[in-house]
Design a protein around this motif. Sequence first.
Motif: not given
Lengths: 369, 151
Positions: B6, B10-13, B15-16
């Motif tokens: 993740r 850069l999954i978190d970015l 998602e945003g």
Amino acid sequence: MPETFLDSTELILNMGPQHPSTHGVLRVILKLDGEKVTGTDCVIGYLHRGVEKIGENRTYVMFAPYVDRMDYVAAVSNGLGYCLAIEKLLGVEAPPRAQAVRVILTELNRIASHLFWLGTHALDIGATTPVMYCLREREEVLKIFEAYCGARLTTHAFRIGGLQYETYDGFEQQCLAFCDAFPARVDDYEALLTGNRIWIDRLKGVGILNADDCKAYGVTGPMLRAAGVKWDIRKALPYSGYEKYDFEIPVGYNGDTYDRYIVRMQEMRQSARIVRQAVQSLPEGPIMAKVPKVIKPAPGEVYVSIEAPKGELGYYVVSDGTINPYRLRVRPPSFVNLQSLDKMAKGALIADVVAIIGTIDIVLGEVDR
Amino acid sequence: MRKFLRTIFLIDLFEGLRVTLRYQHPKNIYTEQYPAERPQVAERYRGAPRLNKNPDTNETLCISCDLCAIACPEALIVVTSIRNPETRRKELTEFTYDTSRCMFCGLCEDACPVDALELTQDFEFAQYSRDGLIWDRQMLEDGPRPTPYKA
């Protein structure tokens, strides 16, 4: 390791009163060692209007609009606390319908306040997107306020003894529509922030205030709950019929800025739950209790506190039997919570001070009164 | 391992970013283009004050009881009247309302026993001077005349 190297003196730096991240007119004098903060000094009073003194010179009914101007982001909560205090002084209680409407509006106001906090806090830290979405949802809440009482921010929604305005047509549907749409919107904010690596890096472990420190400073509200203390006046000393509604008190563990963020996000979801329950069980009946036309309470004193979005909001009213209060003291949550800034900021970097001021969720109108 | 992947991708970015992209459609535009687009304020909106007249006789509804002036926390309403010697009733002569000090709390309209004083849905009454914000009886009865916005 010595405190200072080579007799280097500390650097004094002013932050505010016009700094955008101080949320108004707070001046913080930072004592710096390099970029490390070794101490802070808060200068407040730029927005002082003498609200407590104004209260002594106004009748009980006349003073109600002024309390909205203390914490202007959560004006409805201020009004509720004031009305409850005077009702306790008079020995009357608002009818059940009025209490339910009060709960609905106060919880919507809690959501609006937290949304505004989230947007500006994220903006301080550098996330410019959430503020757009937060203010969009806040606008929905403000539209409900506007349709209900005719004002968006300084609402003057409640009167001593109940309500002035009956709910409008479509009030229930509008509130329920908001409650239906809102959790998905909170998911959006969480997708933007909760897992974001920059957000986590900036917030985790910053501004730690543990439970003992919180109690020592008198810190209340989401800051206290983020430190793991399950204290919420809505549960501990229920007022205005909060005991009828089923909700949870979200708590954190570390007491850092990230936990406070999580706690406030959870609180918004819980508030939406309370609004839904209150709307669905909205009783019929009168909205105003029997209150004399000229309010002249018997001599005595009373302290009433409620759970405002920022913490414990208390009103201490002393009556001498005339139409004006003899003394009216407000215990504002932001003012008390702001004391912990020095403790949290010691050892942090300047950039963290911005995050720490944001996490306290101060409103300077309330700090200075 | 999952967490590592993740982080790498850069999954978190993303998602945003997905949230941002989801609101790109023009139907999600929420901003009101104020001067060009008039907002519809609520029916109960507390805006500019108005002194109502009887639509049939064009006489003021105000009975000069002075209750609004007593109720006002800022004491910004001044009602002057003379007593008519024939009918023994008070007749309104002048009514002054200082909107520069008004906080639109609505206590005066609550106090009015005959619904003469009312806070209306008008919300544009900017003036070039402070004196212009002190409204006399004529202004209260006819409503404010704001400078129109020229696009």
